[in-house]
Scaffold this motif. Structure first.
Motif, PDB file in Angstrom:
ATOM      1  N   UNK A 132       0.836  -1.211   0.000  1.00  0.00           N
ATOM      2  CA  UNK A 132       0.000   0.000   0.000  1.00  0.00           C
ATOM      3  C   UNK A 132       0.866   1.254   0.000  1.00  0.00           C
ATOM      4  N   UNK A 133       0.502   2.253  -0.858  1.00  0.00           N
ATOM      5  CA  UNK A 133       1.289   3.472  -0.909  1.00  0.00           C
ATOM      6  C   UNK A 133       0.739   4.453  -1.906  1.00  0.00           C
ATOM      7  N   UNK A 134       1.537   5.495  -2.189  1.00  0.00           N
ATOM      8  CA  UNK A 134       1.182   6.500  -3.195  1.00  0.00           C
ATOM      9  C   UNK A 134       2.336   6.607  -4.172  1.00  0.00           C
ATOM     10  N   UNK A 135       2.035   6.450  -5.480  1.00  0.00           N
ATOM     11  CA  UNK A 135       3.079   6.443  -6.497  1.00  0.00           C
ATOM     12  C   UNK A 135       2.795   7.438  -7.614  1.00  0.00           C
ATOM     13  N   UNK A 136       1.940   8.437  -7.334  1.00  0.00           N
ATOM     14  CA  UNK A 136       1.521   9.372  -8.371  1.00  0.00           C
ATOM     15  C   UNK A 136       2.485  10.508  -8.620  1.00  0.00           C
ATOM     16  N   UNK A 137       2.073  11.400  -9.533  1.00  0.00           N
ATOM     17  CA  UNK A 137       2.926  12.511  -9.948  1.00  0.00           C
ATOM     18  C   UNK A 137       2.782  13.750  -9.067  1.00  0.00           C
ATOM     19  N   UNK A 138       1.681  13.878  -8.333  1.00  0.00           N
ATOM     20  CA  UNK A 138       1.470  15.047  -7.490  1.00  0.00           C
ATOM     21  C   UNK A 138       2.528  15.073  -6.381  1.00  0.00           C
ATOM     22  N   UNK A 139       3.293  16.170  -6.305  1.00  0.00           N
ATOM     23  CA  UNK A 139       4.418  16.236  -5.373  1.00  0.00           C
ATOM     24  C   UNK A 139       4.309  17.393  -4.381  1.00  0.00           C
ATOM     25  N   UNK A 140       3.173  18.037  -4.300  1.00  0.00           N
ATOM     26  CA  UNK A 140       2.991  19.105  -3.329  1.00  0.00           C
ATOM     27  C   UNK A 140       3.145  18.543  -1.918  1.00  0.00           C
ATOM     28  N   UNK A 141       3.888  19.254  -1.081  1.00  0.00           N
ATOM     29  CA  UNK A 141       4.187  18.759   0.263  1.00  0.00           C
ATOM     30  C   UNK A 141       2.922  18.516   1.082  1.00  0.00           C
ATOM     31  N   UNK A 142       1.951  19.434   0.985  1.00  0.00           N
ATOM     32  CA  UNK A 142       0.710  19.273   1.745  1.00  0.00           C
ATOM     33  C   UNK A 142      -0.046  18.034   1.269  1.00  0.00           C
TER      34      UNK A 142
END
Length: 670
Positions: A132-142
């Motif tokens: 389980x995790x996040x592997x997307x392109x969105x890199x905003x810290x918040x």
């Protein structure tokens, strides 16, 4: 088959590729930087071409220079080794465009697996299990903070383009996330030129198990079983073994078939490794695929009897795989230990220096019953020789020590014995740490997970013990025997020129002064007609010489035989005896050697590097352990902390400054 290949790498992997090429009758071309003019890999190849300054980004990472060297030398193919350009899709494509075979997968496969996040998306479609995790392109810290909170802590931050343990952070609490993210991104951009990260649920007692896969251009793909790489420090492997302890036939088949499915999903060709993170209950998840030959490939070779570099050359030249899946089998057990120039007692910081003395285990002294997979039970892959330097420009690996046994217990015994025979003088190494690790109960019983080192701190990092009486005895006898026994005048018959301890009316008495770390140790030596009377504290003994050959000594102390090697390097005396390496400073009264300069109130750079962040200001009051500044060295970040409660008096460097080893970074008042 190719007649000439260029090896686009350095160190032990370049030497290892050259050895197989030579056996196959293939000529080799080495490339080298200014720092590697006299390197071992250059000497082992048939030809060599310079490619630039010492810094890797100006030499070994310059694809244009590598390709130009290949074209100029007439090489038909390029072997990238591991690291540097080995997983660079642009380089693989540039080779193809220049009409040079790339001994590795096609650029499309490298690109598909080069981004950890994209690779996980691809594996999910191929039915390979994922953490389980996040592997997307969105890199905003918040946004990333929200994702981490959703996944649940602890969370693992990983550079998407990363590898080798760089650009990785474990975050235990939500409040620590943003600071860890900033540090991870800094290290990622420095190491890979890309600060994109992905998030994964951090499993608390995972094992790191990887599958060796191989595919050809004829549609064949096999797995050559697994390697357990769970024992790690700073997310980098320390010990590897094959097969994985406790692996059932069913689980091996399931993991192997999943790895083959991953390779087929990207149209893979050549040698690759599919890495899995495995729970203690046997479940496993895809982690990443390394589209190259792995550092730890020798353990697979030891248990299968296959030369994976030969397989690479054959597949790259268009041949089919040498064996089918049902023709591959496991024989015995193999272990690999990475011998590094680093200081385990100082957070494994790399050690820079020259190999002033190097003795490796003699494989001929290690014998076992016939191994159907490999002719020798001990193998050493190394890119250095005695006299070579470990520089700040490249990885500080000295060698890979690989051993084989008929079972894991026998392989462990072989490894412990081989490590005892390893001797290095000139810089700090992890050899003593590896001995303790191999002999620890946790490793010996295969109680494995990636936190093994952290869980066994007391065993693996014991309080240092002072040199023993026997070690001081060996050091003293060596100092006596290495003094000139007769000067020129003595040879002419002058008794006053003798330096062998002869006295007319009474025996010569001397006192050797040693410093072991900070502790003074003295050995009193009384010369006798046959040997010496030795005394140190409450211990004493009558010593006689049994044997002295080079640095090897055998003495008898009150009837006990004491053996060891003694290397005298300036004012340092190194004693290798049994499991220990005692490093003593000899205080030579003739040289008026004094005590080391008092460093009180100073904080110095542990190695050459760059200041990447200053976390305090002038006149700030801090408590012991407070982070003061962050250095980057060898593409790793190192935090300098307050040694005690106190006040920062002055900052001597600014962010971005390059500093040399040992320079004072700031002034600190306790």
């Amino acid at each position: 088959m190719f007649t000439k290949i260029l090896i686009a790498n350095r160190g032990e992997i370049a030497c290892r590729v050259a050895a197989t090429a030579r056996r196959m009758g293939v000529k080799t071309v080495a490339v080298y930087s200014d720092a590697d003019v006299d390197a071992r890999h250059v000497a082992l190849c048939d030809e060599s071409v310079p490619v630039g300054p010492a810094a890797a980004k100006e030499s070994y990472l310059r694809a244009d220079k590598i390709i130009a060297a290949a074209l100029a030398s007439g090489a038909q193919a390029v072997h990238p080794g591991y690291g540097f350009l080995s997983e660079n899709a642009g380089f693989a494509q540039a080779c193809a465009d220049a009409g040079i075979a790339f001994i590795g997968p096609p650029a499309s496969a490298i690109e598909a697996m080069g981004s950890k996040s994209a690779a996980k998306t691809l594996m999910e479609k191929a039915g390979v299990p994922l953490v389980p995790g996040y592997h997307g392109d969105e890199q905003d810290a918040e946004f990333l903070q929200v994702q981490a909170d959703r996944i649940g802590y602890p969370v693992l931050l990983k550079a998407s383009a990363g590898g080798g343990g760089k650009g990785m952070r474990i975050v235990e609490h939500s409040a620590d996330f943003k600071a860890a993210l900033a540090s991870c991104k800094r290290e990622a951009i420095s190491s890979f030129g890309d600060d994109k990260v992905l998030l994964e649920k951090y499993l608390t007692r995972p094992r790191h198990i990887e599958i060796q896969v191989f595919a050809d251009t004829h549609g064949n793909c096999v797995y050559l079983f697994e390697r357990d790489c769970s024992v790690q420090r700073r997310h980098q492997k320390v010990l590897e073994e094959a097969p994985a302890p406790g692996m059932t036939a069913e689980r091996r088949r399931a993991m192997g078939e999943a790895a083959v499915a991953a390779a087929r999903a990207v149209g893979y060709v050549g040698a690759g490794t599919v890495e899995f993170i495995a729970n203690q209950d046997g479940s496993f998840y895809f982690m990443e695929m390394n589209t190259r030959l792995q550092v730890e490939h020798p353990v697979t070779e030891m248990i299968t009897g296959q030369d994976l570099v030969e397989w690479q050359l054959r597949v790259a030249s268009g041949e089919a795989l040498p064996l089918r899946q049902d023709e591959l089998a496991i024989h015995g057990h193999a272990l690999e230990a990475r011998i590094y120039a680093e200081n385990p007692d100082n957070n494994f910081l790399p050690s820079i220096g020259r190999l002033r003395h190097l003795r490796m285990p003699d494989a001929a002294t290690f014998t076992l019953g016939d191994n159907p997979a490999h002719p020798a039970p001990v193998r050493i892959d190394s890119g250095v020789r005695a006299g070579d330097a470990i520089s700040p420009f490249y990885d500080p690996m000295i060698a890979k020590l690989i051993v084989w046994g008929r079972d894991r217990e026998e392989a462990l015994a072989q490894m412990a014995a081989a490590l005892t025979h390893y001797q290095v003088v000139g810089l700090t190494t992890n050899i003593a740490f590896l001995k303790r690790l191999v002999q620890s109960r946790a490793f010996a019983t295969a109680d494995l997970d990636t936190g093994l080192i952290e869980r066994n701190q007391d065993v693996l990092f014991p309080a240092p013990q002072p040199a023993s009486f026997d070690e001081l005895a060996l050091a003293s006898v060596a100092l006596v025997l290495t003094e000139p026994r007769y000067g020129a005048a003595a040879k002419a018959g002058d008794p006053w020129a003798r330096t062998d301890g002869w006295r007319m009316n009474m025996p010569l008495r001397r006192r050797f002064h040693f410093i072991d770390r900070e502790a003074p140790l003295d050995m009193a030596v009384c010369y006798q007609a046959q040997g010496w009377m030795l005394a140190q504290g409450d211990a004493s003994g009558q010593a006689t010489l049994v044997r002295h050959e080079g640095t090897d000594y055998a003495i008898r102390v009150d009837g006990r035989l004491v053996r060891g090697a003694v290397v005298i390097d300036g004012e340092e005396v190194h004693v290798f005896a049994g499991e220990r390496h005692a490093r003593l400073r000899y205080i030579d009264p003739l040289l008026h050697a004094g005590e080391a300069e008092d460093e009180g109130g100073r904080l110095t750079a542990p190695m050459p590097g760059k200041i990447v962040a200053i976390l305090v200001g002038k006149d700030d009051a801090v408590v012991k352990g407070t982070p003061l500044l962050i250095m980057e060295a060898m593409k790793m970040e190192h935090t300098i902390t307050a040694p005690r409660d106190g006040v920062v008096l002055e900052l001597l460097y600014a962010t971005g400054d390059q500093v040399e080893e040992g320079v004072q970074l700031l002034s600190f008042q306790a």
